[in-house]
Design an enzyme around this catalytic site. Sequence first.
Site, short mmCIF file in Angstrom:
data_model
loop_
_atom_site.label_atom_id
_atom_site.label_comp_id
_atom_site.label_asym_id
_atom_site.label_seq_id
_atom_site.Cartn_x
_atom_site.Cartn_y
_atom_site.Cartn_z
N SER A 268 52.12 99.54 -7.62
CA SER A 268 52.00 98.09 -7.74
C SER A 268 53.35 97.37 -7.70
O SER A 268 53.43 96.24 -7.22
CB SER A 268 51.23 97.72 -9.00
OG SER A 268 51.80 98.34 -10.13
N HIS A 318 55.84 94.72 -12.05
CA HIS A 318 55.29 93.73 -11.11
C HIS A 318 56.29 92.62 -10.85
O HIS A 318 56.54 92.24 -9.70
CB HIS A 318 54.00 93.13 -11.68
CG HIS A 318 52.86 94.09 -11.69
ND1 HIS A 318 51.60 93.74 -12.12
CD2 HIS A 318 52.76 95.40 -11.34
CE1 HIS A 318 50.78 94.79 -12.03
NE2 HIS A 318 51.48 95.80 -11.57
#
Length: 482
Positions: A268, A318
């Site tokens: 991610s 992230h």
Amino acid sequence: MDKIKQMWKSIYYLVYTEGFNILSIDEEDSEVWLTHESKKVVKRFIHKAPTHQEVDFDFEKTTDHLSSLIDSIGFSFEQLDTYYLTDKDIDFTEFNHYKRPKIRYYALSSVEDFEKVSSHIITKQQIKRSKTTAVTTYKNKLLNASFIDSFMLKFSPVTYFLVAINVIVWLSLVLIFNQVAQINLVDYGGLVHFNVVHGEWYRLLTSMFLHADFTHLIMNVFSLIIFGKLIEDALGSIKMFIIYLVSGLFAGLVSLSIDTVSISIGASGAIFGLIGAFIVYLFTRKNINKQFVLQTFIGIAIISLLALFISNVNHFAHLGGFIGGAILMYIIYKWMEHDKFKMHYIIAFIVLIIILVFIIFSRQQHYIYDELTKEAMNNGDFNSAETMIKQIKEKNFESDETYILSGLIVANNTSLDEAILEWERGLKIFPQSPKLNYQLALGYRAKDDYDKANKFINQSIKQDKNNEHYKALKKEITAFRS
């Protein structure tokens, strides 16, 4: 051979295999313009047999109005190829212009000529081998495709390659190694602050291909397919791979500089790097399609919201990936624009990475192996705990806590006397450890040897005067000695 069908077949594979975009088609479909911004290439297909004078006029017109042509196309191209569909084998050598931008003319009169419209091996093979269908079929697929279809149908080798690696690694852990437990994620390359500061920098890379469970994998694969194909189509395979890899590594550095406790895994961070890069890419475009931007932001919002429902999400990674991808895209944009300060941006990014590394090493270490050992012991799994202790010692990762836990395992498996010997070995390595002195005091108290227990508890209090547990044990030992 139907040259019109062959032309549209070639255009189709240039679009869906190499990522070219259709810039314009005239009303009679006699002239089609294709562009590829990352390659800085423009291709033009003209359905007519030109005379020498017509080619000469076209060449003069192109060179004389080059700046206007660049403005209408939207980027400064480095190569303009013009292809004429003709039954004649015409030599256009005298019109080829080899200075930047390169301007070249070609005659398309045979299948072999059409194969030469691209140097891409897959495009060439598709033009040569694929069955030629009706012109309307190619045109409908190219011109009437929805927003999603327009990029989902395009060939994106790096995106598919990265998806395959993530899936293969997950299947290997599940099918070959039976499970993906927390302890295994550390063993198989999870990103852990403690390991990285001890030299295991490879974890920045390996952690990008590990996933906790099937839901985690599917979410990341889904996101990778969408944003990977978008960036690969926009910038090309090499630039997309660079953004994915570097932003993923950058995400890991940001995570390590903030979170020293967690085990970080997953793609991610790199995927958010692609998202950050794509947003910057949209805003560097001269003509932004508002509908395209809106649909893109809706997709990003959905991905971000879904991430909130996944347990143990590393939001620091992230954020780091998003920032890293945005910076990289800006650097690539400035590089493609031949900005005179492009090297300054690269140096600034390197300096930022060095600062993050400095912060990582300045943070207090969290002995995650001791924590995992303690967790296994609390679950009654002393065999796993013993195995972990052996691994800690083999890697020279031991702390004073390691020897305390090791002694407790020995006491459970063999005897208290052997446990005391283990704690004393630890004290030789960590002579200033109040915890080991306290543990030895507890051990000797259990053996009713209050003189030695008093000796070790005195050392604990000397090293940590304010610890209430040490004071309480001191009172207890004093009471038994009196």
